[in-house]
Structures are given as structure tokens and as C-alpha cells.
Design a protein around this motif. Structure first.
Motif, short mmCIF file in Angstrom:
data_model
loop_
_atom_site.label_atom_id
_atom_site.label_comp_id
_atom_site.label_asym_id
_atom_site.label_seq_id
_atom_site.Cartn_x
_atom_site.Cartn_y
_atom_site.Cartn_z
N PRO A 123 45.13 0.40 54.24
CA PRO A 123 45.68 0.56 55.64
C PRO A 123 46.21 -0.69 56.14
CG PRO A 123 43.21 0.42 55.74
CD PRO A 123 43.67 0.48 54.15
N PRO A 124 47.26 -0.48 57.10
CA PRO A 124 47.73 -1.59 57.67
C PRO A 124 46.88 -2.59 58.43
CG PRO A 124 48.26 0.28 59.11
CD PRO A 124 47.34 0.81 57.80
N ALA A 125 47.18 -3.75 58.59
CA ALA A 125 46.23 -4.88 59.10
C ALA A 125 46.05 -4.48 60.54
CB ALA A 125 46.86 -6.29 59.04
N ARG A 126 44.77 -5.00 60.90
CA ARG A 126 44.37 -4.77 62.36
C ARG A 126 45.50 -5.49 63.50
NH1 ARG A 126 37.88 -5.90 62.62
NH2 ARG A 126 37.27 -4.47 61.07
N TRP A 127 46.08 -6.48 62.94
CA TRP A 127 47.04 -7.10 64.10
C TRP A 127 48.00 -6.30 63.99
CZ3 TRP A 127 51.89 -8.39 62.59
CH2 TRP A 127 52.13 -8.91 61.17
N ARG A 128 48.68 -5.38 62.95
CA ARG A 128 49.86 -4.90 63.01
C ARG A 128 49.59 -3.50 63.83
NH1 ARG A 128 52.40 -3.39 57.39
NH2 ARG A 128 54.13 -2.84 58.64
N LEU A 129 48.33 -2.91 63.81
CA LEU A 129 47.84 -1.78 64.52
C LEU A 129 47.79 -2.24 65.94
CD1 LEU A 129 44.88 -0.40 62.27
CD2 LEU A 129 47.10 0.63 62.79
N SER A 130 47.09 -3.25 66.42
CA SER A 130 47.23 -3.80 67.80
C SER A 130 48.58 -3.87 68.29
CB SER A 130 46.31 -5.00 67.74
OG SER A 130 44.96 -5.10 67.61
N LEU A 131 49.51 -4.50 67.57
CA LEU A 131 50.86 -4.71 67.97
C LEU A 131 51.56 -3.57 68.11
CD1 LEU A 131 53.02 -6.63 68.44
CD2 LEU A 131 53.83 -6.67 66.08
N ALA A 132 51.27 -2.33 67.44
CA ALA A 132 52.02 -1.23 67.55
C ALA A 132 51.46 -0.52 68.78
CB ALA A 132 51.58 -0.22 66.40
N ARG A 133 50.17 -0.69 69.15
CA ARG A 133 49.54 0.03 70.17
C ARG A 133 50.39 -0.88 71.65
NH1 ARG A 133 44.65 0.47 67.12
NH2 ARG A 133 43.75 -1.66 68.21
N MET A 134 50.19 -2.04 71.43
CA MET A 134 50.68 -2.96 72.79
C MET A 134 52.22 -2.44 72.99
SD MET A 134 48.96 -6.34 71.77
CE MET A 134 50.15 -7.21 72.81
N THR A 135 53.12 -2.32 71.78
CA THR A 135 54.50 -2.07 72.13
C THR A 135 54.71 -0.83 71.96
OG1 THR A 135 54.69 -2.23 69.77
CG2 THR A 135 55.03 -4.24 71.02
N ASN A 136 53.60 0.34 71.94
CA ASN A 136 53.99 1.76 71.95
C ASN A 136 54.74 2.20 70.82
OD1 ASN A 136 53.32 4.09 73.09
ND2 ASN A 136 55.05 4.30 74.57
N ARG A 137 54.57 1.79 69.68
CA ARG A 137 55.37 2.18 68.62
C ARG A 137 54.52 2.93 67.51
NH1 ARG A 137 58.57 -3.24 66.51
NH2 ARG A 137 59.99 -3.31 68.43
N PRO A 138 55.03 3.64 66.77
CA PRO A 138 54.39 4.42 65.77
C PRO A 138 53.21 3.64 64.90
CG PRO A 138 56.61 5.04 65.68
CD PRO A 138 56.53 3.81 66.30
#
Length: 450
Positions: free
Chosen positions: A55-70
């Protein structure tokens, strides 16, 4: 338009015929390109289906949620290199954090099916780097050795592995070996390839042939110890004496002084200067069980002397340049005392087809238990297939190219001028009258009786 269609049909027909009759030619002309495209296109989806993604790293998941990206997709191991070979493809990948080389090894059968390859094997090169060797066709069905096999001292190419690479008998890395196999299993062909390969090297070959008419020997003049039982113990004793003489030479030229660098200290014959280095000796014992069997007290004493000498050679002979190649159909503790001690010194193990599981256990039970099942599954209709393993626990299926006795004799006769002069074994060299039909001594090695 009609001409283009006819050309396309001819190309397709040619590909089909080559794949059926000449799979190696098909691979080099059509298969390698199609396989490389399949791997490149399917790689990400195949790795995901085989459970080799993280699975993707946590920081990538957090960044996706913050920027509202998939949400980022799971990541497959990164491809470092995809290299075509004459038998398949070599795919080198870098594992992601959290992945293990065992995960890739356990998924090789699924990768084989998903990529449409004939076979897939994996090995870890270093931490995090895994190499997948994929074969495009059954390379063991019709063995074709490459023209260039990278010659090196005491490193003999004898067979082809199931992953398409060359299997070497490297005496400097694995000094002593054991080869098992029943009658008509291909063991004799393996020995012929070994003897023919040794012919081009500066080595003395001592043959102890314990059968009355061994077809594995490429030496027409190899003496038969069963016809001269009184001479049977002399060769092992002469080899032990030769070993002691070589050690004396090493001690005299060891150069252990304060001003000599550690790398220049002589510990074996390969550290000696070339002008005084003794000739290495390969001792090929065929049908070893005949050496261990006895019927009378005198034969038992003679048998004990022979086995004791072989054990000493196995334990101490490597530094003196003496290497053992023990062959037979069985090699278990039922052959008497000293046999298991001798077997423990034989690092390289090769098992052709055997009749029972206990025979396979004699070869691999103490070093590579996983290879036992592979050895007993060798089919009877494919002679020459063997399982090779060593003390690291790894094993692979191999097959030696078919070499007739005449071909082996011709190769050895071609290198007959390289036959070394080993004074300790001069008494065992058979006297053979030169014949016009090229039946000269076939290897550069000095044949002897047991």
C-alpha cells in the motif's frame, strides 16, 4: 493487399512451425519480442494479482486527503532491468519496504502463468534486489550449450540448468562431489561431459573404475580393479602419499615471515608460483559401492584401508589440489563404517533418477531436504535429468547434453598432449600401444587403477 496477407500468413505459419519443431529458434526470432512486450504491459496488474504490491506510504495518503485527490494505488516492485537471453528473460526488480524475497519466490508459479512463460525462478542478489529468470521454452528437452561458457581454471561446464544458465562443476569452490543415479538414468553421460571438459585443463585425472565394463569411462585402457583385486588399495595410498608430498612443498614455500604480506602467504597449491605449482588431481570413483563391499576378513581389511584413505583425501586433499568425484547408485550407511563420514565431506550433490526415496535422502537429506521430492519425481522417459544441490540448501534441475563415448574419446585424444607427468602416479599409468585409429589415452589426466 493480397500480397501483404500472404506474407502475414507465411510469417504466422513459420512462427507456428518453429514453435512446434524448433522452440529455441522460435524464441530468438519471435518469442523474445512478444514475451518482453507481455511483461512490460502486464507487469503492474500481474504483481497486484500475485500479492506482490504494497500500500502507499502514509504521507502519500495524508497528502491525497489534504489535496482532495484520489487515493494512490498500491505500488509494485520497481523494475531495474529487463534483459533478453538465448533462452528467456532476466527481470531484476527492487523490492519495496515491507516486502521480502521469499514472497517473490513463493509466487514464481503464478508469475509463470501470468506472464505466459515456461518457467520462472528467483534468487536474491543482495538485500532488496531480486532477479527473476524466466525461460520461454523447455530448455532441458533438447539441451544446447552456449558456444562460449566462460572458461576458468578447474571450472567445467557440464550441464544446462532449468533456468537456461550453464551449470558448472567448479572444483575450487566445491572441491568434492557425489553423483548418484540408477542404471540408464544419464549418470554415465554426465561423467563423460565431466571427463571431456577436464581434458582441456591442466589436471591429472585418476580413474577408479569398480565395474567390469563401465560405459561411463572414456578411457579404453582404464584398468579394472575387480580383475586385479590385490592392487585395489594401492591407488588411494599413493594419492595420500602424493598429498603429503604436496603439503611438504607448500610448507617449504609458505613464506611466513614478518615482511611478507598476508595475501602472499601460501595456504594451498593455488598460492604457489606457477613454476612450482603441482598439477591438481581429480579422482573419479565410479560405482563406489564396489569399493565398500566385502565377503572375507581380508577383503574387509582392504576395504577399511580404501575408505580410510578416501576420507583422508576428502578432509585434507583440497589444499593439496586433490578433488574427489564419487559416483554410484547408492551411498548409504549400509556400506559400512566410514561411509557417512566420507559423504559428509562431499559438498556438491547431484542425483539422477533413483528408485526410492531413501536413495534421494542419501544425496540431499542432510543438506537440501526440499530437493528430495524433486529427485524422486524425475521421469523415466527423460534420461539425463538430474537435481543438483550443495550445502547452502539451494538446488536446481539440470541436464547434461548427450555426448557419446566416441565423442568423449575424440575430445580427450585431441588434448592427449596435455597429459601431465605426476611421478607419484606414474606406476598406475596403463601402457597403451599407439593405434592409427586414434585410440590414444583420452584425457590429459593420468588414469589409474584402484
Amino acid at each position: 493487399m493480397t500480397g501483404s496477407l500472404v506474407t502475414l500468413l507465411l510469417v504466422v505459419a513459420t512462427a507456428v512451425i518453429l514453435r512446434w519443431r524448433r522452440p529455441a529458434w522460435y524464441w530468438m526470432t519471435f518469442g523474445v519480442t512478444l514475451a518482453a512486450l507481455r511483461v512490460a504491459v502486464r507487469y503492474a496488474s500481474v504483481m497486484d494479482a500475485c500479492g506482490l504490491t504494497v500500500p502507499p506510504a502514509r504521507w502519500r495518503l495524508s497528502l491525497a486527503r489534504m489535496t482532495n485527490r484520489p487515493v494512490p494505488e498500491s505500488r509494485a516492485p520497481r523494475i531495474l532491468r529487463l534483459r533478453p537471453t538465448r533462452t528467456g528473460l532476466v527481470l531484476r526488480i527492487k523490492l519495496r519496504p515491507g516486502q521480502d524475497a521469499f514472497d517473490v519466490a513463493s509466487a514464481t508459479d503464478r508469475l509463470r502463468h501470468s506472464f505466459g512463460m515456461y518457467g520462472v525462478t528467483s534468487r536474491e542478489l543482495r538485500s532488496g534486489i531480486v532477479e527473476l529468470r524466466m525461460t520461454g521454452y523447455d530448455v532441458l528437452r533438447r539441451v544446447q550449450m552456449p558456444a562460449e561458457t566462460g572458461p576458468a581454471p578447474m571450472r567445467i561446464p557440464v550441464a544446462l540448468r532449468e533456468d537456461g544458465s550453464v551449470h558448472y562443476r567448479d572444483y575450487r569452490a566445491v572441491p568434492h562431489g557425489l553423483t548418484l543415479g540408477v542404471t540408464e538414468s544419464g549418470k554415465s553421460v554426465y561423467q563423460r561431459n565431466l571427463v571431456a571438459g577436464l581434458a582441456a585443463h591442466d589436471v591429472a585425472l585418476v580413474g577408479i573404475d569398480c565395474s567390469r565394463a563401465s560405459s561411463s569411462s572414456a578411457r579404453p585402457a582404464l584398468l579394472r580393479p575387480r580383475r586385479q583385486p590385490g592392487h585395489r588399495p594401492r591407488t588411494p595410498r599413493a594419492l595420500v602419499q602424493h598429498m603429503e608430498d604436496v603439503y611438504q612443498l607448500i610448507r617449504s614455500a609458505q613464506r611466513i615471515t614478518v615482511d611478507v604480506p598476508d595475501a602472499d602467504i601460501a595456504a594451498d597449491i593455488w598460492d604457489l608460483p606457477a613454476d612450482i605449482r603441482p598439477t591438481p588431481v581429480v579422482v573419479l570413483v565410479d560405482e563406489v559401492a564396489e569399493l565398500a563391499l566385502f565377503a572375507t576378513k581380508d577383503e574387509e581389511k582392504r576395504r577399511d584401508r580404501i575408505v580410510t584413505a578416501l576420507v583422508r583425501l576428502a578432509q585434507l586433499g583440497r589444499a593439496a589440489g586433490i578433488y574427489l568425484e564419487i559416483c554410484g547408485q547408492r551411498f548409504g550407511s549400509e556400506l559400512g563404517k566410514g561411509i557417512t563420514m566420507l559423504r559428509a565431506q562431499l559438498t556438491g550433490r547431484t542425483a539422477h533418477r533413483v528408485n526410492d526415496e531413501s536413495s534421494a535422502n542419501m544425496a540431499f537429506g542432510d543438506i537440501a531436504p526440499d530437493a528430495v521430492l524433486a529427485a524422486i519425481q524425475i521421469p523415466t522417459d527423460v534420461p539425463g535429468i538430474a537435481v543438483s544441490g550443495d550445502s547452502t540448501g539451494g538446488w536446481t534441475r539440470i541436464r547434461a547434453p548427450h555426448t557419446s563415448l566416441r565423442q568423449a574419446v575424440n575430445i580427450c585424444n585431441r588434448h592427449a598432449d596435455r597429459t601431465p607427468d605426476v611421478p607419484a602416479l606414474a606406476a598406475f599409468r596403463p601402457a597403451v600401444a599407439p593405434l592409427a585409429s586414434a585410440t590414444a589415452p583420452l584425457t590429459k589426466a593420468a588414469p589409474t587403477t584402484a
